[in-house]
Design an enzyme around this catalytic site. Structure first.
Site, PDB file in Angstrom:
ATOM      1  N   HIS A 270       0.601  -0.875  -0.230  1.00  0.00           N
ATOM      2  CA  HIS A 270      -0.010   0.033   0.581  1.00  0.00           C
ATOM      3  C   HIS A 270       1.155   1.127   0.128  1.00  0.00           C
ATOM      4  O   HIS A 270       2.088   1.231   0.777  1.00  0.00           O
ATOM      5  CB  HIS A 270      -0.719  -0.040   1.113  1.00  0.00           C
ATOM      6  CG  HIS A 270      -1.492   1.554   1.413  1.00  0.00           C
ATOM      7  ND1 HIS A 270      -2.170   1.733   2.297  1.00  0.00           N
ATOM      8  CD2 HIS A 270      -2.469   1.938   0.288  1.00  0.00           C
ATOM      9  CE1 HIS A 270      -3.342   2.946   2.618  1.00  0.00           C
ATOM     10  NE2 HIS A 270      -3.488   2.302   1.370  1.00  0.00           N
TER      11      HIS A 270
ATOM     12  N   VAL B 120       5.961   2.452   2.877  1.00  0.00           N
ATOM     13  CA  VAL B 120       4.808   1.475   2.384  1.00  0.00           C
ATOM     14  C   VAL B 120       4.388   0.817   3.686  1.00  0.00           C
ATOM     15  O   VAL B 120       5.043   0.098   3.930  1.00  0.00           O
ATOM     16  CB  VAL B 120       5.798   1.088   1.344  1.00  0.00           C
ATOM     17  CG1 VAL B 120       4.647  -0.700   0.249  1.00  0.00           C
ATOM     18  CG2 VAL B 120       5.909   1.660   0.585  1.00  0.00           C
ATOM     19  N   GLU B 121       3.182   0.635   3.029  1.00  0.00           N
ATOM     20  CA  GLU B 121       2.018  -0.652   4.456  1.00  0.00           C
ATOM     21  C   GLU B 121       2.418  -2.126   3.746  1.00  0.00           C
ATOM     22  O   GLU B 121       1.989  -2.303   1.955  1.00  0.00           O
ATOM     23  CB  GLU B 121       0.473  -0.525   4.370  1.00  0.00           C
ATOM     24  CG  GLU B 121       0.834   0.781   5.590  1.00  0.00           C
ATOM     25  CD  GLU B 121      -1.008   0.695   5.784  1.00  0.00           C
ATOM     26  OE1 GLU B 121      -1.511   0.365   7.014  1.00  0.00           O
ATOM     27  OE2 GLU B 121      -1.430   0.569   4.925  1.00  0.00           O
ATOM     28  N   VAL B 122       3.495  -3.059   3.952  1.00  0.00           N
ATOM     29  CA  VAL B 122       3.731  -4.815   3.978  1.00  0.00           C
ATOM     30  C   VAL B 122       2.382  -5.547   3.899  1.00  0.00           C
ATOM     31  O   VAL B 122       2.105  -5.252   5.861  1.00  0.00           O
ATOM     32  CB  VAL B 122       4.621  -5.205   3.458  1.00  0.00           C
ATOM     33  CG1 VAL B 122       4.895  -6.110   3.346  1.00  0.00           C
ATOM     34  CG2 VAL B 122       5.970  -4.346   3.292  1.00  0.00           C
TER      35      VAL B 122
ATOM     36  N   THR C 253      -2.985   2.307   8.175  1.00  0.00           N
ATOM     37  CA  THR C 253      -3.167   3.892   8.800  1.00  0.00           C
ATOM     38  C   THR C 253      -4.122   3.956   7.896  1.00  0.00           C
ATOM     39  O   THR C 253      -5.216   5.043   8.611  1.00  0.00           O
ATOM     40  CB  THR C 253      -1.650   4.542   7.408  1.00  0.00           C
ATOM     41  OG1 THR C 253      -2.254   3.451   6.268  1.00  0.00           O
ATOM     42  CG2 THR C 253      -0.688   4.196   7.619  1.00  0.00           C
TER      43      THR C 253
END
Ligand code: NAD
Length: 707
Positions: free
Chosen positions: A447, A458-460, A496
């Site tokens: 994301h 960056v969201e993994v 988030t």
């Protein structure tokens, strides 16, 4: 840590702090430096000294381990005082010291240079010079706030100190922060020459001579007064009143320059200690430096998986997000296949990259050759033919499950069996999207945030079937494109968006409760958030959130629990046609020149309470609700505490002075936070009810950070 060599009466003190990744000042290196400096000062055979480094950098500052968790001001005073008073001894030793600045000299590293009698920098384009302590809530505590203004004047020194800017050697020479710039190969010989020819005549600093005046005027002079008044006025806007360091720097400069340098250094030392033990500095050091540093180093990456290097990636969808992802990957040196429905659409995506790079070329920050090389790595196409040797594919097509399923199938037909498949979805659960995949273990969420080239996070996202190996390799990818990864488990809105959403929703709930919208907006920015919640809602689009609300209602049926923001969304979108910034305004009206003002009609449609709540109460509602939701995420194991803090600061601009959404709770004190939330829940509803993990931790006297 320090090499001392003596040749022809000239000593060379050279830093190489071997047990740290870069030259830093800590107990060990300071002791070694002190011993070398004392030898120079006391040995009659030594006429002067060159201070330099045998590593690419000169010295990049204090080792923050020394200050991490420090709570005793006396100890903090001793830490910086030791260095500060040693530098003063060097300055007054009667022997010339010259700084041969081979590479970056930052913070305490540049303060060494300030203490020297002359500064020569190698002409090295990678060198950064500055006093960036303010960015971690500190001030330069080894003479920086005293020597810099005395050397280059208040007008030039104040912005360097208050903004913590890092500059190159050319600019440093222009400002007088270095005295001379020479080709790298001549640095040491020129330093030697200076000591031999000019050194002896320059061992007394201007401020140790009678009748010294600050360049550009003393503190009491009218121009300086104006300068301080302007800076003080600008401070509030810059710090929202929640960052104490800039004001402490101004006080240290102002008070310290009224007196002689020895008294000035004492003033600085006290201010430094006050800041170092403050919750703000401790929060910033913990999260901005250590937690983000650990996230960047991939601490927490699943063990036992070989590190993956990335050569070629595919990006599906060349819209706003896909184009941004292609751009950052190409900038980081990867080959990119950028795919859209038509070649023209894919080319338009590449055009986005071209426009960003052209801007840099125009500003002189990038050579045309480099621009061409980066663009040359992006291949726009409408087919999947080039994906046969891709290491990873990132899907950024429309937020539509059916479209996403189609492109997943099409890409997997071409992809090597080992390649990863990542979705940049903002709302669709990864576990569900992975159902289409032939290899759900390799399927992961990545994301990104908009605009991709500027947002570091960056969201993994781990779906139910995502393997640990895939998580590790996805983290490697995020690192390869120079972003910061946090790892998040699959769940509604991931992490988030879920927590950040509460801020925006609470803004609307406040409006619905009859709170003046300007008070709501002021409370948001006053608490340190970058933008007020209603302005943010306009940017996101009320129409979009209204759609999400109606969709959720339809999906959940009778299980749907109306939310406090629902009536506001319904009235604004269905009743008043106020859809957001892009569609003729929402909570704000927008003028063609880009300015905006709160929509005057809001008062008619959302009647106001006769007695308005206090600013503090509104701030509390906007800020506490975020930490409550974050605690729920911790309880549900969506994210760990470190990543929760990192994600809040890098993802939605939660104030760094509070250390992040989790650290905010510990800064307030967990027991007090729980008690205050209980009160808020009574007044405003169950959404403020603290989750059980908070109560348990409060009862056990534990921090939330340790969760
Ligand atoms: P966008 O509408 O700007 O771009 C989508 C692109 O996908 C378009 O260029 C479209 O032509 C292309 N596309 C559609 N169907 C395709 C197909 N079958 N094959 C190839 N290309 C196809 O959208 P966006 O804002 O870039 O968002 C893309 C994804 O990223 C969405 O899932 C969105 O939820 C997500 N996302 C968006 C943001 C944001 O701030 N916009 C942030 C994070 C994630």
């Amino acid at each position: 840590m320090i090499d001392l060599s003596i040749d022809g009466g000239i000593a060379t003190i050279s830093f190489h702090v071997a047990d740290r990744p870069m030259n830093v000042l800590n107990d060990g290196s300071i002791a070694a430096f002190e011993a070398a400096a004392r030898k120079v000062m006391t040995d009659p055979a030594i006429k002067g000294a060159i201070i330099t480094s045998s590593r690419p950098e000169f010295v990049v500052g204090a080792d923050l381990e020394t200050l991490r968790g420090i709570t005793d001001p006396a100890k903090a005073m001793a830490v910086s005082g030791r260095l500060s008073y040693l530098f003063r001894e060097i300055e007054k030793s009667g022997k010339p010291f010259v700084a041969a600045i081979n590479g970056s000299a930052l913070g305490g590293g540049y303060e060494i240079c300030l203490a020297c009698h002359y500064r020569i920098a190698a002409d090295n384009p990678r060198t950064q010079i500055g006093l960036p302590e303010v960015t971690l809530g500190l001030l330069p505590g080894a003479g920086g706030t005293q020597r810099l203004p005395r050397m280059i004047g208040l007008k030039n020194a104040l912005p360097m100190l208050i903004d913590g800017r890092k500059i190159g050697v050319g600019k440093a020479k222009e400002l007088g922060m270095v005295d001379e710039v020479v080709p790298a190969g001549e640095l040491m010989s020129r330093a030697r020459q200076w000591l031999g020819v000019e050194g002896a005549a320059n061992v007394v600093k201007p401020w140790d001579k009678k009748g010294f005046r600050l360049p550009g005027g003393n503190v009491q002079s009218p121009p300086s007064w104006q300068l301080f008044m302007g800076a003080a006025a600008a401070l509030r806007g810059k710090t929202a009143g929640i960052y104490p360091a800039p004001a402490a720097i101004m006080e240290s400069v102002y008070d310290g320059c009224h007196v002689d340098i020895d008294a000035g250094l004492k003033i600085e030392n006290r201010q430094f200690a006050r800041l170092a033990v403050s919750p703000e500095a401790q929060n910033m050091i913990r999260t901005l430096f250590f937690a983000i540093g650990d996230a960047n180093k991939l601490v927490g990456r699943p063990a036992g998986v070989a590190a993956q290097t990335y050569r070629k990636i595919g990006v599906l969808g060349a819209g706003m997000m896909g184009a941004g992802i292609a751009h950052v990957a190409a900038e980081a040196g990867l080959e990119v296949v950028l795919i859209d429905q038509t070649k023209a659409a894919a080319e338009k995506g590449k055009g986005y990259s071209a426009s960003l790079l052209d801007k840099q070329v125009k500003q002189g920050r990038l050579s045309p050759d480099k621009r061409d090389a980066i663009l040359g790595r992006i291949t726009p196409t409408e087919t999947y033919d080039l994906l046969g040797d891709a290491d990873i594919v990132i899907e950024a097509v429309f937020e539509d499950r059916v479209v996403k399923e189609q492109v997943t199938r099409a890409a997997e037909k071409r992809l090597p069996a080992t390649a990863l498949f990542a979705s940049n979805t903002s709302t669709l659960p990864i576990t569900g999207l992975a159902e289409t995949s032939q290899r759900p273990a390799n399927f992961v969420g990545l994301h990104f945030f908009s605009p991709v080239d500027r947002m570091p996070l960056v969201e993994v996202i781990r779906g139910r079937k995502t393997s640990e190996e895939t998580i590790a390799r996805a983290m490697d990818f995020v690192k390869a494109i120079r972003k910061t990864p946090i790892v998040v488990n699959d769940g509604r809105a991931f992490y988030t968006s879920r927590v950040f959403g509460t801020y925006v929703y609470e803004g609307m709930a406040l409006l619905n409760d009859g709170v003046n919208p300007s008070l709501i907006e002021r409370a948001g920015t006053n608490a340190g958030m970058p933008v007020g919640p209603l302005a943010l809602m306009d940017e996101i689009s009320l129409e979009l959130m209204h759609k999400v609300m109606r969709q959720t209602e339809a999906d959940l049926g009778s299980a749907y629990r109306p939310q406090p923001q629902d009536p506001v969304l319904v009235k604004m979108v269905e009743g008043l046609g106020r859809l957001g910034r892009k569609s003729d305004g929402g909570f704000y009206d927008y003028a063609t020149d880009g300015s905006k003002r709160l929509w005057p009609e809001l008062a008619t449609h959302f009647p106001r309470l006769r007695e308005q709540p206090s600013l503090e109460e509104v701030k509390k509602r906007l800020m506490y609700i975020q930490s409550i939701e974050a605690s729920r995420c911790l309880e549900e194991k969506i994210v760990n505490a470190r990543d929760a803090d990192v994600g809040s600061i890098l993802g939605w601009g939660f104030p760094a002075a509070l250390g992040g959404v989790v650290s905010q709770v510990d800064t307030i004190g967990i027991a007090r936070f729980v008690a205050e939330c209980d009160q808020l829940a009574q007044l405003y509803g169950a959404r403020f009810m603290p989750p059980q993990n908070l109560r348990d931790r409060a009862a056990r006297g534990e921090t939330l950070r340790a969760a």
